[in-house]
Motif scaffolding. Structure first.
Motif, PDB file in Angstrom:
ATOM      1  N   TYR A  76      23.720  44.326 -56.374  1.00 26.92           N
ATOM      2  CA  TYR A  76      23.825  44.266 -54.907  1.00 26.92           C
ATOM      3  C   TYR A  76      24.609  43.022 -54.493  1.00 26.92           C
ATOM      4  O   TYR A  76      25.458  43.084 -53.596  1.00 26.92           O
ATOM      5  N   GLN A  77      24.331  41.896 -55.127  1.00 28.61           N
ATOM      6  CA  GLN A  77      25.029  40.664 -54.760  1.00 28.61           C
ATOM      7  C   GLN A  77      26.527  40.811 -54.977  1.00 28.61           C
ATOM      8  O   GLN A  77      27.331  40.251 -54.219  1.00 28.61           O
ATOM      9  N   ASP A  78      26.934  41.581 -56.001  1.00 28.99           N
ATOM     10  CA  ASP A  78      28.357  41.761 -56.304  1.00 28.99           C
ATOM     11  C   ASP A  78      29.012  42.790 -55.391  1.00 28.99           C
ATOM     12  O   ASP A  78      30.154  42.592 -54.956  1.00 28.99           O
ATOM     13  N   TRP A  79      28.319  43.898 -55.110  1.00 27.88           N
ATOM     14  CA  TRP A  79      28.930  45.022 -54.417  1.00 27.88           C
ATOM     15  C   TRP A  79      28.654  45.035 -52.914  1.00 27.88           C
ATOM     16  O   TRP A  79      29.395  45.673 -52.158  1.00 27.88           O
ATOM     17  N   VAL A  80      27.601  44.392 -52.482  1.00 25.18           N
ATOM     18  CA  VAL A  80      27.207  44.424 -51.070  1.00 25.18           C
ATOM     19  C   VAL A  80      27.304  43.022 -50.475  1.00 25.18           C
ATOM     20  O   VAL A  80      28.007  42.795 -49.494  1.00 25.18           O
ATOM     21  N   GLY A  81      26.585  42.088 -51.031  1.00 25.36           N
ATOM     22  CA  GLY A  81      26.747  40.682 -50.697  1.00 25.36           C
ATOM     23  C   GLY A  81      25.954  40.179 -49.516  1.00 25.36           C
ATOM     24  O   GLY A  81      25.371  39.102 -49.570  1.00 25.36           O
ATOM     25  N   VAL A  82      25.950  40.935 -48.419  1.00 23.12           N
ATOM     26  CA  VAL A  82      25.273  40.474 -47.203  1.00 23.12           C
ATOM     27  C   VAL A  82      24.367  41.560 -46.644  1.00 23.12           C
ATOM     28  O   VAL A  82      24.677  42.748 -46.749  1.00 23.12           O
ATOM     29  N   PRO A  83      23.258  41.116 -46.033  1.00 19.08           N
ATOM     30  CA  PRO A  83      22.684  39.778 -46.095  1.00 19.08           C
ATOM     31  C   PRO A  83      22.130  39.513 -47.496  1.00 19.08           C
ATOM     32  O   PRO A  83      21.860  40.453 -48.245  1.00 19.08           O
ATOM     33  N   PRO A  84      21.950  38.231 -47.853  1.00 18.42           N
ATOM     34  CA  PRO A  84      21.399  37.937 -49.180  1.00 18.42           C
ATOM     35  C   PRO A  84      19.967  38.445 -49.311  1.00 18.42           C
ATOM     36  O   PRO A  84      19.243  38.550 -48.315  1.00 18.42           O
ATOM     37  N   VAL A  85      19.577  38.761 -50.526  1.00 21.66           N
ATOM     38  CA  VAL A  85      18.238  39.286 -50.780  1.00 21.66           C
ATOM     39  C   VAL A  85      17.247  38.123 -50.861  1.00 21.66           C
ATOM     40  O   VAL A  85      17.443  37.191 -51.634  1.00 21.66           O
ATOM     41  N   PRO A  86      16.181  38.170 -50.071  1.00 19.85           N
ATOM     42  CA  PRO A  86      15.167  37.103 -50.158  1.00 19.85           C
ATOM     43  C   PRO A  86      14.541  37.044 -51.547  1.00 19.85           C
ATOM     44  O   PRO A  86      14.438  38.057 -52.252  1.00 19.85           O
TER      45      PRO A  86
END
Length: 278
Positions: free
Chosen positions: A40-50
């Protein structure tokens, strides 16, 4: 399951789909657990996951044992994961919310899905704020686009010779339309509003500027840097190529807002907004 009210206790939700997960986070009601957080951090990015959100493993094969231990009130999916529905229903009620699986534009369906998620988690007011804020973000981004903005080819590399090119029916195309930008890809698209094509197909498109979405597969940037085919594409020779951050194109207003801001930033950069060197 009755939804919590704004300001009250939130239901405990697991999200399999990234667009739904990012929307829940943006609503201030992050899921208890979601799938493939690192990706998710690579493909979506925002908002960051808590940090509080638990990892569920693969979206197509989530960790059922873990979910059964989380005292969930609800699991959200899209029709893409319908094959897992029966197993998931043994753990908690399942709600299917889609963007591309019924009539209507991707933009309108993403707005509708935001409101449905807001109602489910007792954040209806937050959902309306997110809808309004996203519309304002797109409008503000449109105001920053130069008057003579080029037509755009928006692509995402699958490997060094194949890309997804986004066209009619995609959330990205809807955002571009709202910004007054012309999409140079007028060819056919899949159910999700993109076409998987070879680089040779892009040679058919003249008078356009290339925009490339992250993430880039490992090694591809180096390959295309020296690729005669890539460097001779009309949309690349118009230059410079617009480098855009990762944007999840399968629904999620935070992604729509990020795409609008990124386009405005790239198009208004001095080396782009000015007249290209001949």
């Amino acid at each position: 399951m009755a939804a919590a009210t704004d300001g009250g206790d939130r239901p405990r939700v697991a999200a399999i789909d990234w667009g739904q997960a990012q929307t829940l986070i943006a609503l201030g009601a992050p899921p208890v657990a979601m799938a493939q957080i690192d990706a998710y951090q690579d493909w979506v990015g925002v908002p960051p996951v808590p940090d509080s959100v638990r990892e569920l493993g693969l979206r197509v094969q989530p960790n059922m044992e873990l979910m059964s231990q989380l005292d969930l009130d609800l699991i959200t999916i899209t029709p893409m994961y319908a094959s897992s529905r029966a197993r998931l229903e043994a753990i908690a009620p399942v709600e299917t919310i889609d963007v591309y699986y019924h009539e209507g534009s991707a933009w309108d369906n993403t707005v509708e899905s935001t409101r449905r998620l807001g109602a489910l988690v007792g954040r209806a007011d937050a959902a309306e704020r997110l809808v309004a804020d996203t519309r304002r973000t797109v409008e503000t981004a449109a105001e920053r686009v130069p008057a003579e903005a080029p037509r755009l080819l928006v692509v995402q590399f699958m490997d060094a010779r194949h890309v997804r090119v986004y066209g009619e029916g995609s959330l990205l195309d809807d955002v571009m339309t709202r910004m007054g930008l012309d999409n140079a890809w007028t060819g056919s698209t899949t159910f999700w509003g993109f076409a998987l094509v070879s680089l040779e197909r892009l040679a058919e498109v003249d008078d356009a500027r290339m925009a490339v979405l992250d993430p880039m597969p490992v090694g591809v940037a180096e390959e295309i840097d020296g690729s005669v085919l890539w460097n001779h594409l009309p949309a690349v020779r118009q230059g410079p190529v617009l480098d855009l951050p990762a944007v999840w194109s399968f629904g999620g207003l935070p992604s729509a807002a990020r795409f609008a801001r990124a386009l405005a930033d790239a198009l208004s950069a001095p080396q782009v907004a000015g007249t290209p060197d001949s």
